[in-house]
Design a protein around this motif. Structure first.
Motif, PDB file in Angstrom:
ATOM      1  N   GLY A 245       0.825  -4.854   2.395  1.00 53.83           N
ATOM      2  CA  GLY A 245      -0.132  -4.060   1.633  1.00 53.83           C
ATOM      3  C   GLY A 245      -1.108  -3.299   2.491  1.00 53.83           C
ATOM      4  N   ASP A 246      -1.263  -3.712   3.759  1.00 52.63           N
ATOM      5  CA  ASP A 246      -2.160  -3.003   4.672  1.00 52.63           C
ATOM      6  C   ASP A 246      -1.489  -1.734   5.203  1.00 52.63           C
ATOM      7  N   GLU A 247      -2.311  -0.809   5.664  1.00 52.47           N
ATOM      8  CA  GLU A 247      -1.822   0.404   6.319  1.00 52.47           C
ATOM      9  C   GLU A 247      -2.268   0.405   7.770  1.00 52.47           C
ATOM     10  N   VAL A 248      -1.418   0.925   8.620  1.00 57.48           N
ATOM     11  CA  VAL A 248      -1.704   1.024  10.052  1.00 57.48           C
ATOM     12  C   VAL A 248      -1.445   2.458  10.492  1.00 57.48           C
ATOM     13  N   LEU A 249      -2.440   3.081  11.099  1.00 60.80           N
ATOM     14  CA  LEU A 249      -2.290   4.446  11.598  1.00 60.80           C
ATOM     15  C   LEU A 249      -1.551   4.427  12.933  1.00 60.80           C
ATOM     16  N   LEU A 250      -0.552   5.309  13.026  1.00 57.21           N
ATOM     17  CA  LEU A 250       0.232   5.455  14.252  1.00 57.21           C
ATOM     18  C   LEU A 250       0.327   6.929  14.613  1.00 57.21           C
ATOM     19  N   PRO A 251       0.352   7.255  15.900  1.00 50.25           N
ATOM     20  CA  PRO A 251       0.657   8.642  16.237  1.00 50.25           C
ATOM     21  C   PRO A 251       2.096   8.957  15.850  1.00 50.25           C
ATOM     22  N   ALA A 252       2.313  10.125  15.294  1.00 49.10           N
ATOM     23  CA  ALA A 252       3.695  10.524  15.008  1.00 49.10           C
ATOM     24  C   ALA A 252       4.495  10.640  16.292  1.00 49.10           C
ATOM     25  N   ALA A 253       3.817  10.942  17.394  1.00 48.09           N
ATOM     26  CA  ALA A 253       4.466  10.990  18.700  1.00 48.09           C
ATOM     27  C   ALA A 253       4.521   9.573  19.272  1.00 48.09           C
ATOM     28  N   THR A 254       5.483   8.808  18.787  1.00 46.86           N
ATOM     29  CA  THR A 254       5.628   7.433  19.245  1.00 46.86           C
ATOM     30  C   THR A 254       7.102   7.065  19.285  1.00 46.86           C
ATOM     31  N   VAL A 255       7.383   5.944  19.916  1.00 43.13           N
ATOM     32  CA  VAL A 255       8.745   5.413  19.930  1.00 43.13           C
ATOM     33  C   VAL A 255       8.962   4.577  18.682  1.00 43.13           C
ATOM     34  N   ILE A 256      10.207   4.395  18.306  1.00 50.00           N
ATOM     35  CA  ILE A 256      10.528   3.726  17.050  1.00 50.00           C
ATOM     36  C   ILE A 256      10.160   2.244  17.096  1.00 50.00           C
ATOM     37  N   MET A 257      10.096   1.652  18.291  1.00 42.44           N
ATOM     38  CA  MET A 257       9.776   0.232  18.405  1.00 42.44           C
ATOM     39  C   MET A 257       8.371  -0.077  17.883  1.00 42.44           C
ATOM     40  N   THR A 258       7.439   0.849  18.063  1.00 42.23           N
ATOM     41  CA  THR A 258       6.087   0.646  17.548  1.00 42.23           C
ATOM     42  C   THR A 258       6.102   0.595  16.030  1.00 42.23           C
ATOM     43  N   VAL A 259       6.869   1.479  15.433  1.00 37.37           N
ATOM     44  CA  VAL A 259       6.998   1.501  13.970  1.00 37.37           C
ATOM     45  C   VAL A 259       7.618   0.194  13.478  1.00 37.37           C
ATOM     46  N   ALA A 260       8.642  -0.285  14.180  1.00 39.28           N
ATOM     47  CA  ALA A 260       9.331  -1.511  13.778  1.00 39.28           C
ATOM     48  C   ALA A 260       8.378  -2.700  13.759  1.00 39.28           C
ATOM     49  N   ALA A 261       7.470  -2.757  14.730  1.00 41.72           N
ATOM     50  CA  ALA A 261       6.523  -3.869  14.778  1.00 41.72           C
ATOM     51  C   ALA A 261       5.593  -3.856  13.567  1.00 41.72           C
ATOM     52  N   VAL A 262       5.162  -2.677  13.165  1.00 43.37           N
ATOM     53  CA  VAL A 262       4.271  -2.562  12.005  1.00 43.37           C
ATOM     54  C   VAL A 262       4.995  -3.001  10.734  1.00 43.37           C
ATOM     55  N   THR A 263       6.209  -2.544  10.551  1.00 42.50           N
ATOM     56  CA  THR A 263       6.949  -2.932   9.345  1.00 42.50           C
ATOM     57  C   THR A 263       7.295  -4.416   9.370  1.00 42.50           C
ATOM     58  N   ALA A 264       7.520  -4.983  10.565  1.00 38.84           N
ATOM     59  CA  ALA A 264       7.800  -6.417  10.669  1.00 38.84           C
ATOM     60  C   ALA A 264       6.611  -7.249  10.205  1.00 38.84           C
ATOM     61  N   ALA A 265       5.407  -6.717  10.376  1.00 34.34           N
ATOM     62  CA  ALA A 265       4.200  -7.398   9.900  1.00 34.34           C
ATOM     63  C   ALA A 265       3.993  -7.207   8.403  1.00 34.34           C
ATOM     64  N   GLY A 266       4.858  -6.415   7.768  1.00 32.94           N
ATOM     65  CA  GLY A 266       4.754  -6.168   6.330  1.00 32.94           C
ATOM     66  C   GLY A 266       3.839  -5.023   5.972  1.00 32.94           C
TER      67      GLY A 266
ATOM     68  N   TYR B 234      17.082   9.302  25.814  1.00 33.03           N
ATOM     69  CA  TYR B 234      16.731   8.227  24.871  1.00 33.03           C
ATOM     70  C   TYR B 234      16.477   8.738  23.452  1.00 33.03           C
ATOM     71  N   ARG B 235      16.704  10.031  23.242  1.00 33.42           N
ATOM     72  CA  ARG B 235      16.640  10.645  21.913  1.00 33.42           C
ATOM     73  C   ARG B 235      15.270  10.496  21.242  1.00 33.42           C
ATOM     74  N   LEU B 236      14.208  10.519  22.028  1.00 34.91           N
ATOM     75  CA  LEU B 236      12.868  10.456  21.456  1.00 34.91           C
ATOM     76  C   LEU B 236      12.642  11.634  20.519  1.00 34.91           C
ATOM     77  N   ARG B 237      12.083  11.350  19.348  1.00 37.31           N
ATOM     78  CA  ARG B 237      11.674  12.400  18.418  1.00 37.31           C
ATOM     79  C   ARG B 237      10.429  11.916  17.696  1.00 37.31           C
ATOM     80  N   ALA B 238       9.676  12.842  17.129  1.00 38.45           N
ATOM     81  CA  ALA B 238       8.504  12.444  16.362  1.00 38.45           C
ATOM     82  C   ALA B 238       8.932  11.444  15.295  1.00 38.45           C
ATOM     83  N   ALA B 239       8.158  10.347  15.150  1.00 36.12           N
ATOM     84  CA  ALA B 239       8.594   9.224  14.315  1.00 36.12           C
ATOM     85  C   ALA B 239       8.837   9.623  12.873  1.00 36.12           C
ATOM     86  N   HIS B 240       8.037  10.566  12.352  1.00 29.11           N
ATOM     87  CA  HIS B 240       8.221  10.941  10.942  1.00 29.11           C
ATOM     88  C   HIS B 240       9.542  11.666  10.712  1.00 29.11           C
ATOM     89  N   GLN B 241      10.202  12.100  11.791  1.00 32.67           N
ATOM     90  CA  GLN B 241      11.502  12.747  11.667  1.00 32.67           C
ATOM     91  C   GLN B 241      12.664  11.789  11.944  1.00 32.67           C
TER      92      GLN B 241
END
Length: 367
Positions: free
Chosen positions: A66-87, A306-313
């Motif tokens: 239920g919480d929200e976490v702000l992330l830079p769109a210019a990030t690697v996918i692993m950072t996003v995965a950690a946030v979703t793993a926390a719910g 490593y195919r880095l792209r903006a996370a929202h894409q």
């Protein structure tokens, strides 16, 4: 720092000799003490990966479904995965107008009553705008959890990356300034956050304030003793490793020079990057294709290899209903972050530079 197999075997011997002890973690404990001393913080908590460090940090900071976490769109996918793993729900923030760091106005616009933390990500060892971001977070009561996995040894205004926010997260994966093949660690000066992180990474078998041992669920994110021994061996050479990476970056910048279509992404004077990657902006047509071309002929880089792209894409993020972040898209697509390794020789750097210059000239002439 160059390390031979004999060096590694020597570093591993104490850990191997203690392997029959099922509860032994002397190497990990020693590594934690040494990391805390090197970084000038009260606590270091060793874990099994950089992603585990991020997940553990989020849990320690009380991030929950239920919480929200702000992330830079210019990030690697692993950072996003950690946030979703926390719910929690990742909210992507656009890049600043110059492509450096997070746009604070966009961060403010996307901060809601559900926002609990902000995670700056120090790609290529850069800490652009970190102190301003931390000041904003403090003003609105948000935790700052630094993803410093690529920023061992970087600093801004004399403050080390990973020590500015509530918790700093690092990776010990191969290729990092200090590595042991796979692993990570967290840094914090907060006793409560440290206790929570230590409890979570070992199934909450140790207590934390207001959370006795075994009162909560945790994970097995412990760092294996042999890996901790290797990390300690490499940590002893941190200054040498940083000096070498920075020398490599300076040499590569000098050799590439003022190649048309390739502009050095110079750090601001207040920042001291660690030399994790040499960084340029590509001003050629079809910059992602150009990065891919370089990767195909041996110039490893974040976008092409490593195919880095903006996370929202990223395809894996589409179910998160991300908002467009056009400046981040442009910044990532035009990023040429050339991977450096301590064992790369100066002769190989000369070859990399000549390849970049030649391909940039050819690309510009053919399009």
């Amino acid at each position: 720092m160059n390390t031979t197999s004999d060096d590694v075997l020597h570093a591993l011997k104490p850990a191997i000799d203690r392997m029959p002890d099922p509860a032994g973690r002397a190497e990990a404990a020693a590594l934690e003490a040494e990391l805390a001393t090197v970084h000038g913080v009260r606590h270091a908590i060793a874990v099994s990966s950089g992603t585990a460090a991020l997940h553990t940090a989020l849990i320690a900071c009380g991030i929950s479904p239920g919480d929200e976490v702000l992330l830079p769109a210019a990030t690697v996918i692993m950072t996003v995965a950690a946030v979703t793993a926390a719910g929690a729900h990742p909210v992507f923030v656009d890049a600043a107008a110059d492509g450096r760091g997070i746009d604070l106005a966009d961060a403010a616009a996307k901060t809601t009553e559900r926002t609990r933390a902000i995670v700056p990500v120090h790609l290529a060892g850069r800490t652009d705008g970190l102190l301003e971001l931390a000041a904003y977070a403090q003003s609105v009561g948000l935790h700052v959890i630094e993803d410093a996995c690529q920023a061992q040894g970087s600093s801004t205004r004399g403050r080390a990356a990973g020590t500015v926010g509530s918790i700093g997260c690092f990776s010990l994966k191969d290729g990092k300034i200090i590595s042991c093949g796979e692993g990570g660690y967290l840094l914090t000066d907060d006793d409560t956050l440290a206790a929570r992180a230590a409890a979570y990474r070992t199934h909450w078998l140790t207590p934390a304030p207001h959370a006795p041992a075994a009162s909560r669920l945790g994970m097995n994110y412990r760092l294996a003793e042999p890996l901790a021994a290797i990390a300690r061996h490499h940590l002893a050479g941190l200054d040498q490793a940083l000096s070498r990476r920075r020398e490599q970056a300076r040499l590569l910048y000098s050799l590439v020079g003022e190649t048309p279509g390739i502009t050095m992404h110079a750090p601001v004077p207040e920042d001291t990057p660690n030399g994790y990657s040499a960084l340029w902006r590509i001003d050629l047509d079809r910059p992602r294709d150009f990065s891919t071309r370089l990767a195909e002929i041996g110039v490893a880089n974040s976008v092409g290899t490593y195919r880095l792209r903006a996370a929202h894409q990223h395809p894996a993020c589409q179910d998160l209903n991300p908002a467009p972040c056009p400046r981040a898209t442009r910044a990532v697509d035009r990023m040429l972050a050339v991977s450096l390794q301590s064992q790369t020789t100066d002769t190989e750097l000369h070859h990399l530079a000549e390849t970049i210059r030649r391909e940039a000239r050819t690309w510009a002439a053919s399009r």
